[in-house]
Design a protein around this motif. Sequence first.
Motif, PDB file in Angstrom:
ATOM      1  N   THR A   1       0.560  -1.813  -0.139  1.00 47.54           N
ATOM      2  CA  THR A   1       0.180   0.069   0.197  1.00 47.54           C
ATOM      3  C   THR A   1       0.904   1.399   0.012  1.00 47.54           C
ATOM      4  O   THR A   1       1.615   1.428   1.255  1.00 47.54           O
ATOM      5  N   VAL A   2       0.606   1.790  -1.084  1.00 46.90           N
ATOM      6  CA  VAL A   2       1.498   3.124  -1.085  1.00 46.90           C
ATOM      7  C   VAL A   2       1.041   4.382  -0.259  1.00 46.90           C
ATOM      8  O   VAL A   2       2.273   5.076   0.252  1.00 46.90           O
ATOM      9  N   TRP A   3      -0.149   4.418   0.084  1.00 45.15           N
ATOM     10  CA  TRP A   3      -0.753   5.300   1.157  1.00 45.15           C
ATOM     11  C   TRP A   3      -2.291   5.243   0.925  1.00 45.15           C
ATOM     12  O   TRP A   3      -2.709   4.602   0.327  1.00 45.15           O
ATOM     13  N   GLU A   4      -2.439   5.290   2.328  1.00 45.03           N
ATOM     14  CA  GLU A   4      -3.771   5.106   2.346  1.00 45.03           C
ATOM     15  C   GLU A   4      -4.962   5.973   2.256  1.00 45.03           C
ATOM     16  O   GLU A   4      -6.006   6.090   1.770  1.00 45.03           O
ATOM     17  N   GLY A   5      -4.321   7.467   1.916  1.00 44.14           N
ATOM     18  CA  GLY A   5      -4.833   8.709   1.353  1.00 44.14           C
ATOM     19  C   GLY A   5      -3.510   9.707   1.326  1.00 44.14           C
ATOM     20  O   GLY A   5      -2.605   9.671   1.726  1.00 44.14           O
ATOM     21  N   PRO A   6      -4.303  10.900   1.081  1.00 41.25           N
ATOM     22  CA  PRO A   6      -5.848  11.496   0.843  1.00 41.25           C
ATOM     23  C   PRO A   6      -6.494  11.745  -0.765  1.00 41.25           C
ATOM     24  O   PRO A   6      -7.322  11.471  -0.894  1.00 41.25           O
ATOM     25  N   GLY A   7      -5.675  10.836  -1.513  1.00 34.81           N
ATOM     26  CA  GLY A   7      -6.833   9.965  -2.593  1.00 34.81           C
ATOM     27  C   GLY A   7      -6.666  11.749  -3.411  1.00 34.81           C
ATOM     28  O   GLY A   7      -5.842  12.909  -4.062  1.00 34.81           O
ATOM     29  N   GLY A   8      -7.679  11.892  -4.659  1.00 31.11           N
ATOM     30  CA  GLY A   8      -7.931  12.101  -5.920  1.00 31.11           C
ATOM     31  C   GLY A   8      -6.069  12.657  -6.461  1.00 31.11           C
ATOM     32  O   GLY A   8      -6.375  13.229  -7.157  1.00 31.11           O
ATOM     33  N   VAL A   9      -6.517  11.020  -7.085  1.00 31.94           N
ATOM     34  CA  VAL A   9      -5.342  11.043  -8.217  1.00 31.94           C
ATOM     35  C   VAL A   9      -5.663  10.591  -9.492  1.00 31.94           C
ATOM     36  O   VAL A   9      -6.594  10.019  -9.877  1.00 31.94           O
TER      37      VAL A   9
ATOM     38  N   PHE B   1       7.704   7.450  -8.115  1.00 33.31           N
ATOM     39  CA  PHE B   1       6.582   8.691  -9.459  1.00 33.31           C
ATOM     40  C   PHE B   1       6.251  10.203  -8.602  1.00 33.31           C
ATOM     41  O   PHE B   1       6.327  10.176  -7.806  1.00 33.31           O
ATOM     42  N   LEU B   2       6.316  10.439  -9.788  1.00 34.25           N
ATOM     43  CA  LEU B   2       4.977  11.487  -9.688  1.00 34.25           C
ATOM     44  C   LEU B   2       3.248  11.168  -9.585  1.00 34.25           C
ATOM     45  O   LEU B   2       2.336  10.544  -9.860  1.00 34.25           O
ATOM     46  N   ALA B   3       2.901  12.191  -8.993  1.00 35.38           N
ATOM     47  CA  ALA B   3       1.288  11.660  -8.513  1.00 35.38           C
ATOM     48  C   ALA B   3       0.452  12.882  -8.122  1.00 35.38           C
ATOM     49  O   ALA B   3       1.053  14.313  -7.707  1.00 35.38           O
ATOM     50  N   THR B   4      -0.992  13.205  -8.797  1.00 29.13           N
ATOM     51  CA  THR B   4      -1.953  14.249  -8.384  1.00 29.13           C
ATOM     52  C   THR B   4      -2.463  14.063  -6.778  1.00 29.13           C
ATOM     53  O   THR B   4      -2.638  12.307  -6.936  1.00 29.13           O
ATOM     54  N   HIS B   5      -2.313  14.567  -6.447  1.00 31.21           N
ATOM     55  CA  HIS B   5      -2.828  14.584  -5.222  1.00 31.21           C
ATOM     56  C   HIS B   5      -4.325  15.485  -4.879  1.00 31.21           C
ATOM     57  O   HIS B   5      -4.088  16.932  -5.441  1.00 31.21           O
ATOM     58  N   LYS B   6      -5.545  15.097  -4.320  1.00 29.27           N
ATOM     59  CA  LYS B   6      -6.179  16.355  -3.724  1.00 29.27           C
ATOM     60  C   LYS B   6      -6.867  17.097  -4.339  1.00 29.27           C
ATOM     61  O   LYS B   6      -7.958  17.872  -4.668  1.00 29.27           O
ATOM     62  N   PHE B   7      -7.365  16.038  -6.193  1.00 28.93           N
ATOM     63  CA  PHE B   7      -7.771  16.355  -7.652  1.00 28.93           C
ATOM     64  C   PHE B   7      -9.479  15.633  -7.445  1.00 28.93           C
ATOM     65  O   PHE B   7      -9.855  14.618  -7.748  1.00 28.93           O
ATOM     66  N   TYR B   8     -10.227  16.294  -6.277  1.00 30.53           N
ATOM     67  CA  TYR B   8     -11.709  15.379  -5.864  1.00 30.53           C
ATOM     68  C   TYR B   8     -12.690  15.338  -7.816  1.00 30.53           C
ATOM     69  O   TYR B   8     -13.537  14.195  -7.921  1.00 30.53           O
ATOM     70  N   SER B   9     -12.908  16.752  -7.595  1.00 33.30           N
ATOM     71  CA  SER B   9     -13.754  16.987  -8.900  1.00 33.30           C
ATOM     72  C   SER B   9     -13.473  18.156  -9.604  1.00 33.30           C
ATOM     73  O   SER B   9     -12.727  19.156  -8.661  1.00 33.30           O
TER      74      SER B   9
END
Length: 371
Positions: free
Chosen positions: A58-66, A79-87
């Motif tokens: 498990t890379v992370w539990e949250g916050p998501g918005g990926v 790696f790079l990722a977006t976080h907190k783009f929920y809508s």
Amino acid sequence: MKEREDQVMKVSKKVISNLTKCYSIAPLTYQGKRHILVAAEKQDPCYLFDLEGNQEETVWEGPGGVMSMVQVPGSDGVFLATHKFYSPNDSKEAKIIIASPGPDGIWEIRTLVDLPHVHRFDIVTRNGVNYLIACALKSGHEYKDDWSMPGKVYAAVLPDDLSGFDEEHQLSLQVIRENMLKNHGYYKVTEDGVEQCLISCDDGVYRFTPPESEEQDWTVEKLVDEAASDAVLVDLDQDGEKELILISPFHGEHIYFYKKIDGDYKKVPINATGMAIIGINVERKSCRKTYTTITTSRKASSSVLITSSIDAKRKSFALISTSSSTPGGSVFSMLLRYFSTFWIMAVAFEPAVWKIITDTPGCPFTLLLNP
């Protein structure tokens, strides 16, 4: 006529995990092996799987918005990722993070840059230099469904050493294009050995090319004026020139085809791409659920029906494809020739998924034809 088993495509659906609002999938090379990253669009985990579909970490539990995940070139699992783009209406706190594997399966998550409303991003390389390109869907809003502040495209040289970046020390970005209303679509394409970025918005479809050296500017070329949610470049008619295919308008219900004529992209009927025998029907319920049905028929001694779909449901994800055929004519051989094009249409609007399918032998999502 009875089907011959040795000419039927054999595909199995394998549910390998449960993840609410599963959205982003990307390949990752880590510890000398290829893996699959899977993350959620809401406040849910990111998982790492091997190519057999076994959950490893498990890379992370949250916050998501990926919305996007991209491996840093040459790295071992970073790696790079977006976080907190929920809508579109809940993305003011969106950012790009750095995920680095640590001992005992504990991953380090650090901020690379805060970038409100960042939706898509990528890393492109030219002449040994890595460039980050990031697309903000909008620049802000004052109320729900407010599109009065168009998005932008940002870029920066991405250093080889990312260890110095965190919440207090962020990467500096430069705006390379403004006034990109509903700046939604992204697709990487390589032309003459140069990685380029196809970016789609309400104003049209643009091609961004990184500079030959760090001191120079990006080249931005507008390909068409058509409002587009997503776009790809694919050589449908095998003439050596890629056709432009786009969904219009934003999260729209139309697919348009453009062919390069006298140096410019011109809208053409599908038969002008050399694929008149193909009928395409696309129903888009939302950006989360896409059902693409491609039917090929011809007056011959064979008929083939292929239905390809991406099923990204609330609690599981899988890629499904089924095929039935009545062998005996030229259509089956024609199917073998055009199958890769069909699948591009089905999944190319999620480039990371397409990469997994085409580049990953043995992956549970790989489709195999048994002639």
